[in-house]
Design a protein around this motif. Structure first.
Motif, short mmCIF file in Angstrom:
data_model
loop_
_atom_site.label_atom_id
_atom_site.label_comp_id
_atom_site.label_asym_id
_atom_site.label_seq_id
_atom_site.Cartn_x
_atom_site.Cartn_y
_atom_site.Cartn_z
N ARG A 1 0.84 -1.20 0.00
CA ARG A 1 0.00 0.00 0.00
C ARG A 1 0.88 1.26 0.00
O ARG A 1 0.60 2.22 -0.69
CB ARG A 1 -0.90 -0.02 1.24
CG ARG A 1 -2.11 0.87 1.16
CD ARG A 1 -3.17 0.40 2.14
NE ARG A 1 -2.75 0.51 3.53
CZ ARG A 1 -2.80 1.64 4.25
NH1 ARG A 1 -3.25 2.74 3.71
NH2 ARG A 1 -2.41 1.66 5.51
N VAL B 1 1.39 -1.34 11.30
CA VAL B 1 1.51 -1.63 9.87
C VAL B 1 1.89 -3.10 9.70
O VAL B 1 2.43 -3.72 10.63
CB VAL B 1 2.60 -0.78 9.15
CG1 VAL B 1 2.23 0.67 9.06
CG2 VAL B 1 3.96 -0.97 9.78
N ASP C 1 1.15 -3.68 4.04
CA ASP C 1 0.83 -2.24 4.05
C ASP C 1 2.02 -1.41 3.60
O ASP C 1 1.87 -0.42 2.90
CB ASP C 1 0.54 -1.76 5.49
CG ASP C 1 -0.75 -2.31 6.04
OD1 ASP C 1 -1.66 -2.58 5.24
OD2 ASP C 1 -0.84 -2.46 7.27
N ASP D 1 -0.94 7.72 6.00
CA ASP D 1 -2.40 7.92 5.92
C ASP D 1 -2.81 9.29 5.39
O ASP D 1 -3.99 9.62 5.39
CB ASP D 1 -3.02 7.74 7.32
CG ASP D 1 -2.86 6.31 7.83
OD1 ASP D 1 -2.81 5.40 6.99
OD2 ASP D 1 -2.75 6.12 9.07
#
Ligand code: G6P
Length: 477
Positions: free
Chosen positions: A268, A299, A303, A430
């Motif tokens: 991600r 995490v 991720d 984020d």
């Protein structure tokens, strides 16, 4: 020998020596930013560059290379050990980076430093035309300005200090603190990365010598009872921004960025660290923070992957050997605990890569981690920002890097505060695209406005003003 109107003196020449399959010698331009910065200026001025060719006991006659006259300075194996690895990189480097590693004070290293600095000064004196400008670079050559002034009082002399200048409480440890200040004060303009560095230098001069300082000017008394003024000022260095933008827009490099993401298993978020393997860079602190995020379950390796490029550096200096062991132990432990067959926690590369590959990495990275414990500027932070033409990506930046003065819209961290760094990394991972865009646009504005051509021009302009002032004063007298 031809004499040049502009002479750059640096520890290293702007070229690397490559030996071909059948022993033939060739020279290749080194990848460094300073080289790119000065190339146009050197061409315009028919400049000369005095420096070491990077290998022991190499005797090379001065030669022409792409419009610049190169003057190699020979260093013996023993001088590399004492002047370069010893005094420059085991005394000055740790002392000036706030003693992150303990500086070692050895008299034989100092003696070698003095001798080698004199050799550079003599080579520069020979290469410079009457009334020429000489620009000395960095901490390996702090005695050159004064030595050169004694040899050639007609010259205008600049010095730029690429690394921090420490607070007097630390600087005062140096057994040769007076000689080093005198060496630097031989320059007409002494340039630093941050206003704080110039301030520390002026304070050291006041404490050691009791000279008066006013704004950026330092009044240096001369033997004949008169005085001269040396200017100590901040000139924050930058990068060849346009060059990086051009690479970032190349379709093959963008394709390579996608390929990198793919080969890491499309996590991600890709976090990236790019440093010389140096204890000033906070690589261990960064890995500790990332390892704890995995441990806490904040995490997973699906991720986030941390790509750490740590290019080999000063590999014969003990503190660097130790650091490499520590980092490689940490990488092995973290990967051993968290890797899966398809994903890795840390992809560690103890290698140097060409600029194209670095730009592809910058494009692939969602979060750039610059966690230096102390850094003169940190150009990697600026390179990342320059390449993000899409206004995406997050720069996490240590407040102890010089770049933090200009790059105020980065996510700022204190790398000693591991919990704070963990929160900053999560915030970066984020961060909504709108906030990324807002911050990145502000960062890019800074790096686009202040590129390295502007840096060198403003330094040379300052030197030119001191030359004019000197001439006018001379005419009055
Ligand atoms: C820093 C210094 C430079 C130095 C470079 C690479 O950026 O400020 O003067 O050239 O590191 O280090 P090295 O010891 O390989 O020249």
């Amino acid at each position: 020998m031809t004499q040049a109107e502009l002479v750059v003196v640096a520890n290293r020449l702007p070229v690397d020596r490559v030996v071909g399959a059948v022993g033939e010698e060739a020279w290749r331009r080194s990848p460094g930013g300073l080289v790119t910065a000065l190339e146009p200026v050197m061409r315009r001025a028919d400049g000369a560059w005095v420096g070491w060719a990077g290998q022991p006991d190499l005797d090379v006659e001065p030669f022409e290379f792409e419009g610049t006259f190169l003057v190699p300075v020979r260093l013996s194996a023993e001088e590399i050990e004492n002047y370069y690895e010893g005094f420059s990189n085991d005394t000055i480097w740790p002392l000036y980076h706030d003693v992150i590693a303990a500086p070692r004070y050895r008299r034989v290293w100092w003696d070698s430093y003095v001798r080698v600095n004199r050799r550079f000064a003599e080579a520069a004196a020979e290469a410079a035309a009457p009334d020429a400008t000489v620009w000395v670079q960095d901490y390996q050559l702090q005695l050159v300005p004064q030595m050169l002034r004694e040899l050639r009082p007609d010259l205008t002399i600049g010095y730029f200090h690429h690394i921090p200048f420490p607070a007097y409480g630390l600087y005062s440890q140096l057994p040769w603190r007076r000689q080093v200040l005198d060496g630097l004060l031989g320059a007409d303009v002494i340039g630093f990365q941050r206003v704080a560095d110039a301030g520390n230098f002026a304070r050291a001069v006041r404490r050691v010598h009791h000279y008066t300082t006013k704004a950026s000017g330092i009044t240096v008394p001369l033997e004949d009872g008169t005085t001269r003024t040396a200017l100590a000022k901040a000139f924050p260095i930058s990068i060849d921004t346009a060059g990086y933008v051009e690479l970032a827009e190349r379709p093959d490099i963008q394709a390579r960025a996608a390929e990198i993401r793919e080969s890491l298993g499309n996590p991600r978020a890709i976090l990236l660290g790019v440093d010389r393997l140096d204890y000033t860079k906070g690589i261990r602190h960064r890995m500790k923070a990332f390892g704890e995020l995995l441990e806490d379950g904040r995490v997973s390796v699906e991720d986030a992957t941390l790509v750490q490029v740590a290019s080999p550096s000063r590999e014969r200096v003990e503190s660097y050997v130790q650091l490499r062991d520590e980092i490689e132990l940490a990488v092995g432990r973290i990967n051993g605990d968290y890797d899966t067959m398809g994903h890795t926690a840390i992809r560690y590369l103890h290698q140097a890569f060409p600029r194209e590959e670095m730009v592809a990495l910058f494009l692939a990275a969602d979060v750039m981690l610059v966690t230096a414990l102390r850094d003169g500027m940190n150009l990697v932070a600026k390179e990342y920002v320059a390449t993000r033409t899409d206004n995406r990506g997050v720069l996490v930046l240590s407040e102890f890097a010089g770049a933090a003065d200009e790059l105020a819209s980065a996510v700022r961290i204190n790398p000693h505060d591991i919990d704070g760094m963990k929160d900053a990394i999560m915030r970066a991972i984020d961060m909504p695209p709108a906030e990324q865009g807002r911050r990145m646009r502000a960062l890019r504005k800074k790096v686009l406005e202040n590129d390295v051509a502007r840096w060198s021009q403003s330094f040379l302009d300052a030197l030119e003003s001191t030359r004019r002032a000197k001439r006018e004063n001379g005419a009055v007298a």
